[in-house]
Scaffold this motif. Structure first.
Motif, mmCIF file in Angstrom:
data_model
loop_
_atom_site.group_PDB
_atom_site.id
_atom_site.type_symbol
_atom_site.label_atom_id
_atom_site.label_comp_id
_atom_site.label_asym_id
_atom_site.label_seq_id
_atom_site.Cartn_x
_atom_site.Cartn_y
_atom_site.Cartn_z
ATOM 1 N N LEU A 74 29.311 6.945 56.634
ATOM 2 C CA LEU A 74 28.490 8.142 56.452
ATOM 3 C C LEU A 74 28.686 8.780 55.081
ATOM 4 C CD1 LEU A 74 28.842 9.815 59.970
ATOM 5 C CD2 LEU A 74 26.793 8.732 59.025
ATOM 6 N N THR A 75 29.858 8.591 54.500
ATOM 7 C CA THR A 75 30.128 9.169 53.181
ATOM 8 C C THR A 75 30.323 8.103 52.109
ATOM 9 O OG1 THR A 75 32.497 9.297 53.718
ATOM 10 C CG2 THR A 75 31.151 11.245 54.175
ATOM 11 N N ALA A 76 30.055 6.854 52.444
ATOM 12 C CA ALA A 76 30.198 5.779 51.463
ATOM 13 C C ALA A 76 29.086 5.873 50.422
ATOM 14 C CB ALA A 76 30.155 4.421 52.155
ATOM 15 N N PRO A 77 29.321 5.370 49.215
ATOM 16 C CA PRO A 77 28.289 5.427 48.174
ATOM 17 C C PRO A 77 27.044 4.655 48.587
ATOM 18 C CG PRO A 77 30.425 4.839 47.247
ATOM 19 C CD PRO A 77 30.564 4.757 48.732
ATOM 20 N N PRO A 78 25.886 4.998 48.060
ATOM 21 C CA PRO A 78 24.656 4.259 48.387
ATOM 22 C C PRO A 78 24.735 2.825 47.882
ATOM 23 C CG PRO A 78 24.273 5.791 46.580
ATOM 24 C CD PRO A 78 25.635 6.108 47.122
ATOM 25 N N LEU A 79 24.006 1.956 48.555
ATOM 26 C CA LEU A 79 23.941 0.552 48.147
ATOM 27 C C LEU A 79 22.876 0.405 47.063
ATOM 28 C CD1 LEU A 79 24.143 -1.145 51.663
ATOM 29 C CD2 LEU A 79 25.994 -0.782 50.021
ATOM 30 N N VAL A 80 23.302 -0.115 45.914
ATOM 31 C CA VAL A 80 22.398 -0.282 44.775
ATOM 32 C C VAL A 80 22.475 -1.730 44.303
ATOM 33 C CG1 VAL A 80 21.758 0.485 42.473
ATOM 34 C CG2 VAL A 80 22.804 2.110 44.083
ATOM 35 N N PRO A 81 21.470 -2.543 44.589
ATOM 36 C CA PRO A 81 21.494 -3.930 44.123
ATOM 37 C C PRO A 81 21.401 -4.007 42.602
ATOM 38 C CG PRO A 81 19.940 -3.659 45.927
ATOM 39 C CD PRO A 81 20.318 -2.286 45.471
ATOM 40 N N SER A 82 22.305 -4.766 42.025
ATOM 41 C CA SER A 82 22.313 -4.954 40.581
ATOM 42 C C SER A 82 21.217 -5.928 40.166
ATOM 43 C CB SER A 82 23.682 -5.499 40.152
ATOM 44 O OG SER A 82 23.654 -5.955 38.827
ATOM 45 N N ILE A 83 20.703 -5.740 38.955
ATOM 46 C CA ILE A 83 19.719 -6.692 38.423
ATOM 47 C C ILE A 83 20.321 -7.524 37.296
ATOM 48 C CG2 ILE A 83 17.702 -5.376 39.146
ATOM 49 C CD1 ILE A 83 17.506 -4.253 36.321
ATOM 50 N N THR A 84 21.672 -7.534 37.217
ATOM 51 C CA THR A 84 22.325 -8.445 36.277
ATOM 52 C C THR A 84 22.309 -9.851 36.869
ATOM 53 O OG1 THR A 84 24.507 -8.038 37.225
ATOM 54 C CG2 THR A 84 23.817 -6.626 35.404
ATOM 55 N N LYS A 85 22.463 -10.845 36.022
ATOM 56 C CA LYS A 85 22.377 -12.234 36.454
ATOM 57 C C LYS A 85 23.688 -12.699 37.087
ATOM 58 C CE LYS A 85 18.197 -12.724 34.852
ATOM 59 N NZ LYS A 85 17.053 -12.850 35.779
ATOM 60 N N ARG A 86 23.618 -13.843 37.775
ATOM 61 C CA ARG A 86 24.818 -14.427 38.362
ATOM 62 C C ARG A 86 25.874 -14.633 37.276
ATOM 63 N NH1 ARG A 86 23.697 -19.853 41.078
ATOM 64 N NH2 ARG A 86 23.596 -18.765 43.069
ATOM 65 N N GLU B 78 27.358 -12.381 35.582
ATOM 66 C CA GLU B 78 27.450 -11.234 34.687
ATOM 67 C C GLU B 78 28.022 -10.037 35.440
ATOM 68 O OE1 GLU B 78 23.594 -10.443 33.118
ATOM 69 O OE2 GLU B 78 23.438 -12.361 32.056
ATOM 70 N N PRO B 79 28.746 -9.150 34.757
ATOM 71 C CA PRO B 79 29.304 -7.972 35.432
ATOM 72 C C PRO B 79 28.208 -7.017 35.881
ATOM 73 C CG PRO B 79 29.631 -7.825 33.052
ATOM 74 C CD PRO B 79 29.109 -9.208 33.322
ATOM 75 N N ASP B 80 28.506 -6.296 36.961
ATOM 76 C CA ASP B 80 27.559 -5.312 37.492
ATOM 77 C C ASP B 80 27.905 -3.924 36.966
ATOM 78 O OD1 ASP B 80 26.307 -7.263 39.155
ATOM 79 O OD2 ASP B 80 28.021 -7.089 40.526
ATOM 80 N N PRO B 81 26.896 -3.075 36.733
ATOM 81 C CA PRO B 81 27.180 -1.683 36.345
ATOM 82 C C PRO B 81 27.989 -0.988 37.433
ATOM 83 C CG PRO B 81 24.864 -2.232 35.996
ATOM 84 C CD PRO B 81 25.456 -3.368 36.782
ATOM 85 N N PRO B 82 28.747 0.032 37.074
ATOM 86 C CA PRO B 82 29.513 0.783 38.081
ATOM 87 C C PRO B 82 28.620 1.272 39.212
ATOM 88 C CG PRO B 82 30.140 1.462 35.868
ATOM 89 C CD PRO B 82 28.948 0.561 35.711
ATOM 90 N N GLY B 83 29.106 1.110 40.447
ATOM 91 C CA GLY B 83 28.354 1.571 41.607
ATOM 92 C C GLY B 83 27.278 0.624 42.078
ATOM 93 N N GLU B 84 27.177 -0.561 41.462
ATOM 94 C CA GLU B 84 26.164 -1.535 41.870
ATOM 95 C C GLU B 84 26.835 -2.830 42.301
ATOM 96 O OE1 GLU B 84 23.049 -2.056 39.028
ATOM 97 O OE2 GLU B 84 22.779 0.096 38.692
ATOM 98 N N ASP B 85 26.143 -3.585 43.151
ATOM 99 C CA ASP B 85 26.614 -4.887 43.613
ATOM 100 C C ASP B 85 25.473 -5.883 43.499
ATOM 101 O OD1 ASP B 85 29.408 -4.491 44.816
ATOM 102 O OD2 ASP B 85 28.272 -2.923 45.849
ATOM 103 N N LYS B 86 25.835 -7.162 43.447
ATOM 104 C CA LYS B 86 24.817 -8.196 43.441
ATOM 105 C C LYS B 86 23.926 -8.048 44.680
ATOM 106 C CE LYS B 86 25.676 -10.726 39.725
ATOM 107 N NZ LYS B 86 26.406 -9.704 38.921
ATOM 108 N N GLY B 87 22.697 -8.506 44.564
ATOM 109 C CA GLY B 87 21.720 -8.315 45.624
ATOM 110 C C GLY B 87 22.153 -8.886 46.960
ATOM 111 N N LEU B 88 22.699 -10.088 46.952
ATOM 112 C CA LEU B 88 23.099 -10.712 48.204
ATOM 113 C C LEU B 88 24.228 -9.932 48.868
ATOM 114 C CD1 LEU B 88 22.552 -13.009 50.109
ATOM 115 C CD2 LEU B 88 24.010 -14.482 48.720
ATOM 116 N N GLN B 89 25.154 -9.426 48.077
ATOM 117 C CA GLN B 89 26.221 -8.603 48.640
ATOM 118 C C GLN B 89 25.655 -7.317 49.240
ATOM 119 O OE1 GLN B 89 29.118 -9.006 49.495
ATOM 120 N NE2 GLN B 89 30.255 -7.095 49.470
ATOM 121 N N CYS B 90 24.680 -6.717 48.587
ATOM 122 C CA CYS B 90 24.058 -5.512 49.141
ATOM 123 C C CYS B 90 23.379 -5.798 50.478
ATOM 124 C CB CYS B 90 23.051 -4.922 48.152
ATOM 125 S SG CYS B 90 23.818 -4.002 46.801
ATOM 126 N N ALA B 91 22.745 -6.959 50.596
ATOM 127 C CA ALA B 91 22.098 -7.314 51.863
ATOM 128 C C ALA B 91 23.127 -7.384 52.982
ATOM 129 C CB ALA B 91 21.364 -8.641 51.725
#
Length: 657
Positions: free
Chosen positions: A75-87, A89-102
């Motif tokens: 309930l208080t966890a950060p929102p899920l934000v799929p990264s648009i960086t490539k496989r 490549e590092p993700d911006p803070p607070g973002e995860d790769k798309g498959l991980q977000c799914a």
């Protein structure tokens, strides 16, 4: 305060009426509720009282506690934000790769659904809906940047999440919420699936027999089932998806082995069986007949065998992690097989403040209770497993003194070099003692941008040199080639397996055989026989994360923690050397045993013993050979091979006292 909340929840659950579930699982039946009413995919409205009642049972209390703690944390966890960086490549803070977000989305939403079902607290329902709306409206991608649009694994996982949640919460959603969720998953999921299916060059996952097939097609099928009767896309999606999954299920042989390894077994079969369960429950093709397949009944044993003990994996290839998933409970329930329930019961609960697939929620749905066949009703239950267990369909074998929880083991890999996620690793072995791997399988590094490109076979862990296998003329094996595993062959004092890799190397080979003879359930004798048209060198390689020492000439010891592995060769022509390969991602030591003199025929003997580090080392090893017979002597034990028309074969073991 938190303890008071949990107490309040327990009281609410305990007050739920005790009603017998609407379905029993004495056998796999074709349908439970084929009506269009919701919920219907994983359970029906009539099952809800039983789900709540079961949650009050002592066996489920740790699961319920963990689920509610996870729901509160989310309930208080950060929102899920799929990264648009490539496989890679590092993700911006607070973002995860798309498959991980799914995957994180699925964990959050289904956990919220079960928390709402158990407690009736609207905050969980609202949180589930908010996560789904966020994915529809705010996610920049529904296709992971490592993959090609319009549909992929990320979209398949997300479609399944929407399908389960839409069906589960249907009666609690407002008409406007249903419309937004339905139109959102149609637009971003099902229409993208149909676009892929109708493209001039249809994506591979429509005919693949590996994990992509059930994740993509199964995910789309579950979403289509949930929207059936409300979406014009459902019928067409189901027609395509159910048919496409035939390729996956037809690849499953009767012995249940899975050539992608235990990590991808878990991934592929969790989606395959969830889709089959949903189809079964609504009475559609692609459901009950999947559960009736002989391979489906046996496939749960594959991860049990190659995940020995409680912590290790002895699997092969990429991402070969240990399997633990609530799908074992579904299999146990479907087949009344206590081995599957026993195996999953031993898996630890994940920390409540970590996201992932919704294990607790599905456990509460699928884990049977209070039935006579279950392991918890049988004193000291252990599954009955062969000590030497072979999955002939994929060429994998496990050699142990006893199962389950073997004190030590040797895992043997052969099969196809065309398999998805395979390495160039025919006749590779790995050896463990207790909870320690000694001769190791490297697995894979985090997938880089070009890991699945033409560069794949240049990565060290993919090459034959990166395995406990044989190099011939300094060369390894060729992708796409086919080997096979023969055996087990049994006699007094031994069991043996033979791996065949004839003609599978970069250099021309007439014969490449590795015989692994498990002698008196104590140690292994490896006989590598190699024949080539032209004189070639031969090299045996063994990898370890432990310390390596040479105890006596031609007797090396791998030591790690409380465990040790003796590697002894009687062959005086073999030169031993230690290497530290630069191509692997963490320090590993390689023992290279090289017969440097090129010949057309090599007969190489290696004796292996895994043991407690303080236990006696292996006895002296000697060998004598003529044209027809090879005798290996290990202390008071003699192992005799005879040469016949098809080369060397184990003849007998003499255990002299």
């Amino acid at each position: 305060m938190k303890s008071l909340i949990l107490l309040h929840v327990a009281i609410l659950i305990a007050l739920a009426p005790i009603i017998q579930a609407s379905a029993r699982h004495d056998k796999v039946i074709s349908t439970l509720d084929a009506s269009p009413a919701h919920p219907r995919l994983l359970f029906s409205q009539g099952d809800l009282p039983e789900i709540k009642r079961r949650a009050t049972l002592p066996i489920f209390q740790p699961i319920v506690k963990s689920l509610l703690q996870r729901a509160e944390w989310q309930l208080t966890a950060p929102p899920l934000v799929p990264s648009i960086t490539k496989r890679g490549e590092p993700d911006p803070p607070g973002e995860d790769k798309g498959l991980q977000c799914a995957r994180l989305l699925q964990g959050r939403v289904v956990t919220y659904c079960m928390a709402f079902t158990l407690t009736g607290q609207k905050k969980y329902r609202d949180a589930a809906v908010a996560e789904l709306m966020h994915a529809i409206n705010d996610w920049r991608i529904w296709v992971d940047t490592a993959h090609q649009p319009p549909f992929d694994l990320m979209n398949g996982e997300t479609c399944l999440t929407f399908g389960l949640a839409y069906d589960w919460l249907y009666n609690e959603l407002t008409p406007e919420e249903r419309r937004q969720l339905r139109e959102g998953v149609e637009r971003r999921g099902l229409s993208a699936y149909l676009q892929a299916a109708k493209s001039a060059r249809q994506p591979f996952y429509f005919t693949a027999h590996h994990n992509w097939n059930p994740v993509c097609n199964g995910g789309a099928a579950v979403a289509a089932l949930a929207l059936e009767g409300e979406s014009e896309l459902s019928a067409e999606v189901l027609k395509i998806a159910v048919s496409a999954m035939n390729y996956f299920w037809n690849h499953l042989a009767e012995d249940g082995g899975w050539d992608e390894g235990t990590g991808y077994w878990q991934y592929g079969f969790r989606y395959a069986f969830i889709a089959a369960e949903a189809l079964r429950r609504v009475g559609k093709p692609g459901g009950v007949e999947r559960f009736q397949l002989p391979g489906a009944r046996r496939t749960g044993y594959f991860p049990i065998i190659f995940n020995p003990g409680r912590t290790l994996t002895a699997s092969f290839g990429d991402s070969n992690h240990r399997a633990h998933d609530a799908i074992f409970y579904l299999l146990g329930r479907a087949y009344h097989d206590p081995a599957f329930v026993w195996f999953q019961d031993r898996a630890p609960l994940a920390p409540a403040n970590v996201g992932g697939w919704p294990q607790e929620a599905l456990t509460l749905l699928w884990r049977p209770a209070n039935e006579a066949w279950l392991p918890d009703t049988q004193r000291d239950f252990e599954p009955q497993l062969d000590s030497v267990y072979v999955f002939s369909s994929i060429g994998w074998g496990m050699m142990t003194p006893h199962q389950p929880d073997p004190p030590y083991f040797l895992a043997f890999k052969n099969g196809s070099l065309a398999t998805n996620h395979t390495h160039l690793d025919l006749n590779h072995i790995s050896i463990g003692y207790g909870d320690t791997m000694l001769a190791v399988e490297l697995g894979s590094r985090p997938y880089t941008a070009d890991y699945f490109s033409a560069q794949r076979n240049s990565y060290y862990e993919i090459t034959t040199a990166g395995h406990n296998a044989v190099l011939i003329g300094g060369k390894g094996q060729v992708a796409g080639k086919q080997g096979k595993l023969l055996g087990p062959f049994k006699g007094d004092g031994y069991e043996a397996l033979t791996g065949v890799a004839d003609g599978d190397y970069e250099v021309s080979t007439t014969r490449v055989r590795r015989h692994a003879v498990f002698v008196d359930k104590h140690f292994w004798v490896l006989l590598d026989e190699i024949q080539t048209p032209e004189p070639e060198t031969a090299e045996l390689r063994f990898h370890t994360y432990g310390r390596v020492s040479e105890l006596t000439p031609r007797h090396w010891v791998f030591e790690q923690g409380p465990a040790a592995l003796d590697i002894v060769t009687p062959s005086v022509e073999i030169n031993g050397a230690l290497e530290t390969p630069a191509g692997w991602i963490k320090p590993v030591t390689v023992l290279s045993l090289k017969a440097a003199e090129p010949t057309r025929e090599h007969t190489l003997i290696t004796v292996l013993q895994s043991r407690a580090r303080q236990s006696p080392a292996l006895s002296e090893v000697q060998a004598r050979q003529d044209n027809q017979q090879l005798i290996v002597t290990i202390g008071s034990v003699q192992v005799t091979f005879n040469r016949g028309p098809d080369g060397w074969q184990i003849n007998k073991v003499s255990l002299r006292k």
